[in-house]
Design a protein around this motif. Structure first.
Motif, PDB file in Angstrom:
ATOM      1  N   ILE A 122       0.875  -1.184   0.000  1.00  0.00           N
ATOM      2  CA  ILE A 122       0.000   0.000   0.000  1.00  0.00           C
ATOM      3  C   ILE A 122       0.906   1.226   0.000  1.00  0.00           C
ATOM      4  O   ILE A 122       1.901   1.261   0.729  1.00  0.00           O
ATOM      5  CB  ILE A 122      -0.856   0.068   1.294  1.00  0.00           C
ATOM      6  CG1 ILE A 122      -1.603  -1.241   1.537  1.00  0.00           C
ATOM      7  CG2 ILE A 122      -1.830   1.247   1.245  1.00  0.00           C
ATOM      8  CD1 ILE A 122      -2.204  -1.346   2.938  1.00  0.00           C
ATOM      9  N   GLY A 148      -3.463   4.176  -1.660  1.00  0.00           N
ATOM     10  CA  GLY A 148      -4.397   4.734  -0.694  1.00  0.00           C
ATOM     11  C   GLY A 148      -3.726   5.018   0.632  1.00  0.00           C
ATOM     12  O   GLY A 148      -2.531   4.794   0.803  1.00  0.00           O
ATOM     13  N   ASP A 149      -4.520   5.496   1.574  1.00  0.00           N
ATOM     14  CA  ASP A 149      -4.020   5.822   2.904  1.00  0.00           C
ATOM     15  C   ASP A 149      -4.095   4.563   3.764  1.00  0.00           C
ATOM     16  O   ASP A 149      -5.184   4.037   4.017  1.00  0.00           O
ATOM     17  CB  ASP A 149      -4.903   6.940   3.486  1.00  0.00           C
ATOM     18  CG  ASP A 149      -4.415   7.404   4.847  1.00  0.00           C
ATOM     19  OD1 ASP A 149      -3.584   6.713   5.470  1.00  0.00           O
ATOM     20  OD2 ASP A 149      -4.875   8.481   5.282  1.00  0.00           O
ATOM     21  N   ILE A 187       2.097  10.603   6.179  1.00  0.00           N
ATOM     22  CA  ILE A 187       2.386  10.616   7.617  1.00  0.00           C
ATOM     23  C   ILE A 187       3.806  11.134   7.820  1.00  0.00           C
ATOM     24  O   ILE A 187       4.737  10.704   7.131  1.00  0.00           O
ATOM     25  CB  ILE A 187       2.238   9.197   8.214  1.00  0.00           C
ATOM     26  CG1 ILE A 187       0.795   8.703   8.026  1.00  0.00           C
ATOM     27  CG2 ILE A 187       2.630   9.179   9.685  1.00  0.00           C
ATOM     28  CD1 ILE A 187       0.579   7.255   8.404  1.00  0.00           C
TER      29      ILE A 187
HETATM   30  C1  LIG Z   1      10.426   4.981   3.851  1.00  0.00           C
HETATM   31  S1  LIG Z   1       9.315   4.935   2.522  1.00  0.00           S
HETATM   32  C2  LIG Z   1       9.245   3.240   2.116  1.00  0.00           C
HETATM   33  C3  LIG Z   1      10.378   2.812   1.213  1.00  0.00           C
HETATM   34  C4  LIG Z   1      10.341   1.361   0.798  1.00  0.00           C
HETATM   35  N1  LIG Z   1      10.715   0.513   1.894  1.00  0.00           N
HETATM   36  C5  LIG Z   1      11.269   1.113  -0.391  1.00  0.00           C
HETATM   37  O1  LIG Z   1      12.243   0.340  -0.260  1.00  0.00           O
HETATM   38  O2  LIG Z   1      11.067   1.705  -1.447  1.00  0.00           O
HETATM   39  C6  LIG Z   1       7.762   5.294   3.237  1.00  0.00           C
HETATM   40  C7  LIG Z   1       6.573   5.353   2.282  1.00  0.00           C
HETATM   41  O3  LIG Z   1       5.388   5.563   3.050  1.00  0.00           O
HETATM   42  C8  LIG Z   1       4.456   6.239   2.219  1.00  0.00           C
HETATM   43  N2  LIG Z   1       3.384   6.830   3.047  1.00  0.00           N
HETATM   44  C9  LIG Z   1       3.397   7.954   3.788  1.00  0.00           C
HETATM   45  N3  LIG Z   1       2.197   8.140   4.390  1.00  0.00           N
HETATM   46  C10 LIG Z   1       1.413   7.098   4.019  1.00  0.00           C
HETATM   47  C11 LIG Z   1       0.065   6.725   4.305  1.00  0.00           C
HETATM   48  N4  LIG Z   1      -0.740   7.483   5.059  1.00  0.00           N
HETATM   49  N5  LIG Z   1      -0.422   5.579   3.764  1.00  0.00           N
HETATM   50  C12 LIG Z   1       0.377   4.805   2.946  1.00  0.00           C
HETATM   51  N6  LIG Z   1       1.646   5.129   2.630  1.00  0.00           N
HETATM   52  C13 LIG Z   1       2.159   6.252   3.161  1.00  0.00           C
HETATM   53  C14 LIG Z   1       5.314   7.259   1.477  1.00  0.00           C
HETATM   54  O4  LIG Z   1       4.678   7.669   0.278  1.00  0.00           O
HETATM   55  C15 LIG Z   1       6.599   6.461   1.247  1.00  0.00           C
HETATM   56  O5  LIG Z   1       6.608   5.925  -0.040  1.00  0.00           O
END
Ligand SMILES: C[S@@+](CC[C@H](N)C(=O)[O-])C[C@H]1O[C@@H](n2cnc3c(N)ncnc32)[C@H](O)[C@@H]1O
Length: 468
Positions: free
Chosen positions: A147, A327-328, A379
Motif C-alpha cells: 500500500i 491509498g491511505d 504521515i
Molecule cells: C520509507 S518509505 C518506504 C520505502 C520502501 N521501503 C522502499 O524500499 O522503497 C515510506 C513510504 O510511506 C508512504 N506513506 C506515507 N504516508 C502514508 C500513508 N498514510 N499511507 C500509505 N503510505 C504512506 C510514502 O509515500 C513512502 O513511499
C-alpha cells in the motif's frame, strides 16, 4: 577546551592507519561524533560536509589500545551491516529502474523473510514506497501486497513487479528511443535524409509540443531542448501503439529526473533550478560543470539498461501474486483484495518524522504525467517538521496504520518495522496499536541505494499481536 581538528573520513583514516570504513564504523557505534564544517555536532550530515575530530579519533584508539575501550560493543548485529556488499548487488535488476530517496536494500528484506517466513506466505508492506519488499518476496516465492499513498510510487512499484514479454518490451523501448533520437537530431540540424517535417511545419510542430507544457514547473526546470525532447517522448507514449506504456513512463521519468536544471550533486532534493548554461562547482565531478541541456543523452543511457533489468528480474520472478493498492494505509480496507486470506507478516519501513516529503521528491513526474497528488495524507512529512505536535501526529498516524491492518493479520504474524528511531517513538506506537515489541535488531547503515556519506544506525523492531 581541547581544540577540534576537523578532517574527512579518508583523512582521519590515513592519519591513524585505519580504513574509512573503520572510521564510519566508530561513528555508527557511537564511539566518536559527527561534525559539520564549522565543528558543530550534527545528527545528519549534508553531502560532502561530514567531518570527524582527529583528536577524538586518536583518543578513542588510545583507550582501545590500553584495553579501556572496545571497537565493538554497541549491540549492532554485524551481519545486518552487509559490509562487503557491492553496489551492483544492492541495486540489482529492477531495484534500480528508478531512483527513490528512502528505500532499503533488498538484502535486508531477504535476511528477515528467509528466517521468519515460509515460501507461499503472504507479506504486507503498508508503506510500500518503490516496492522493495514486494520484489524480494516474489523472488522468494512469497505472495506480496503493498500500500502506498503516492500514486507515482505505486506506478514505479507496479512497473518493477510486473511480468513482461521481454522481447516485446525491449522492442518498444528501443522504438521509442529511435523516434525521439531522430527528433532530437532534427532539433539541432535539418537532416535531408530524415524528412520528418517540412521546415515551417517543424516550427509549428515544436510550438504545438511546447503548448502541451501546461505547468510552471515544466517551463522553468528544464532547458529548451530538454523540454522539447521529453514532451515528444511523452507524446509518443500517449499516442503510440505500445503495450508497455507504464514501463516507458518510468523510463522517461528517470531520464527527466536526471536532466533538470540542477547541480549534478543534488539530484535528490534540489531547491531551485539553475539558469541554462551557468557554470557551477560540481562536488560530484570535482570540477566546474554546467547543468544538462538535453534529455536524449539520458534516454540513451537508460533504454538498454531498463530492458536488461526487466529481463533479469523476469528470469528470477515467481508466479506468486503481487498486489499494489494506492491509498491511505490508516483507512484502506483490504478485505476485497485479500478474499478471506490472512496475512502472515509485515516487512516495512515507515516514513520517519519530518525527514522526507515523498510526493515532492518526484514533483517532476507528477507534473509531466499530470498525476493526482495526495500530499496531505502523508504521515510525518518533512514540511511539518519535528516539533512535539508533529511527533504526536506521527505516533498516532503510524499506530493507526498498524491498528487498521492488524485485523487482517494471522494471530502469530511477525511484524517487522525498520526505523531510525532516534526520538524513541516506537514503544508508544506499539502500545497504541495494541502490539508488543518482541525483539529488536540494531544495524549500521553503511550501504544505501542512494549515495551519501552520512553513516547512521537503524532499528528493526519485531512486533507481535498482544493476544493476552
Ligand atoms: C520509507 S518509505 C518506504 C520505502 C520502501 N521501503 C522502499 O524500499 O522503497 C515510506 C513510504 O510511506 C508512504 N506513506 C506515507 N504516508 C502514508 C500513508 N498514510 N499511507 C500509505 N503510505 C504512506 C510514502 O509515500 C513512502 O513511499
Amino acid at each position: 577546551m581541547i581544540e577540534k581538528f576537523l578532517v574527512t573520513l579518508e583523512e582521519s583514516a590515513n592519519a591513524v592507519g585505519k580504513t574509512p570504513h573503520n572510521i564510519r564504523d566508530y561513528i555508527q557505534r557511537g564511539r566518536i561524533a559527527k561534525y559539520n564544517l564549522h565543528g558543530e555536532k550534527i545528527q545528519r550530515a549534508k553531502n560532502g560536509e561530514l567531518r570527524v575530530d582527529l583528536n577524538e579519533v586518536q583518543a578513542f584508539l588510545r583507550l582501545v589500545n590500553e584495553g579501556q575501550e572496545k571497537h565493538h560493543h554497541a549491540g549492532l548485529d554485524a551481519e545486518l551491516g552487509f559490509y562487503g556488499l557491492a553496489e551492483r548487488e544492492r541495486t540489482k535488476h529492477v531495484h534500480r529502474l528508478h531512483p527513490y530517496l528512502g528505500k532499503f536494500i533488498p538484502q535486508l528484506v531477504e535476511w528477515f523473510l528467509a528466517r521468519y517466513f515460509q515460501p507461499d506466505a503472504l507479506i504486507l508492506d503498508p508503506f510500500m514506497g518503490s516496492g522493495t519488499t514486494l520484489i524480494q518476496a516474489n523472488e522468494m516465492n512469497m505472495h506480496a501486497m503493498g500500500i502506498d499513498v503516492s500514486a507515482f510510487n505505486c506506478l514505479v512499484a507496479r512497473v518493477k513487479t510486473d511480468s513482461y514479454q521481454v522481447d516485446q518490451a525491449r522492442q518498444e523501448i528501443l522504438d521509442a528511443e529511435k523516434h525521439v533520437s531522430r527528433f532530437s537530431q532534427r532539433l539541432t540540424s535539418p537532416i535531408p535524409e530524415l524528412p520528418l517535417f517540412e521546415e515551417s511545419d517543424f516550427e509549428l510542430f515544436k510550438q504545438g509540443l511546447l503548448a502541451e507544457a501546461n505547468s510552471e514547473y515544466l517551463r522553468t526546470w528544464f532547458a529548451p531542448k530538454t523540454l522539447l525532447e521529453m514532451l515528444y517522448y511523452r507524446r509518443l507514449i500517449e499516442h503510440g501503439d505500445y503495450v508497455y506504456k507504464d514501463l516507458l513512463r518510468v523510463l522517461l521519468s528517470r531520464a527527466v529526473r536526471s536532466c533538470r536544471l540542477i547541480p549534478h550533486d543534488d539530484l535528490a532534493t534540489p531547491k531551485h533550478p539553475l539558469p541554462v548554461g551557468v557554470k557551477y562547482w560540481c562536488r560530484k565531478h570535482g570540477r566546474m560543470c554546467i547543468p544538462i541541456d538535453n534529455c536524449i543523452t539520458k534516454i540513451h543511457a537508460y533504454s538498454e539498461d531498463t530492458a536488461r533489468r526487466i529481463k533479469e528480474f523476469n528470469s528470477l520472478r515467481s508466479a506468486k501474486t503481487t498486489t499494489i493498492i494506492q491509498g491511505d494505509a490508516r483507512t484502506i480496507d483490504l478485505s476485497e483484495a485479500l478474499e478471506d486470506r490472512k496475512i502472515d507478516g509485515i516487512f516495512t519501513s515507515p516514513p520517519y518524522v519530518g525527514q522526507i516529503d515523498y510526493h515532492d521528491q518526484h514533483i517532476y513526474a507528477y507534473e509531466l504525467f499530470n498525476i493526482t497528488r495526495h500530499d496531505t495524507l502523508e504521515i510525518g512529512p518533512k514540511c511539518k517538521g519535528k516539533s512535539q505536535k508533529a511527533q504526536q501526529e506521527y505516533v498516532e498516524g503510524i499506530a493507526k496504520v498498524l491498528q487498521n491492518v492488524r485485523q487482517f493479520l494471522k494471530d502469530e504474524a511477525n511484524i517487522f518495522i525498520v526505523a531510525n528511531d532516534k526520538l524513541g517513538l516506537y514503544p508508544e506506537i506499539a502500545k497504541q496499536a495494541n502490539l508488543v515489541i518482541a525483539d529488536q535488531f540494531q544495524r549500521a547503515v553503511t550501504k544505501r541505494t542512494q549515495k551519501g556519506d552520512d553513516p547512521y544506525q537503524e532499528t528493526i523492531f519485531l512486533l507481535k499481536k498482544d493476544n493476552h
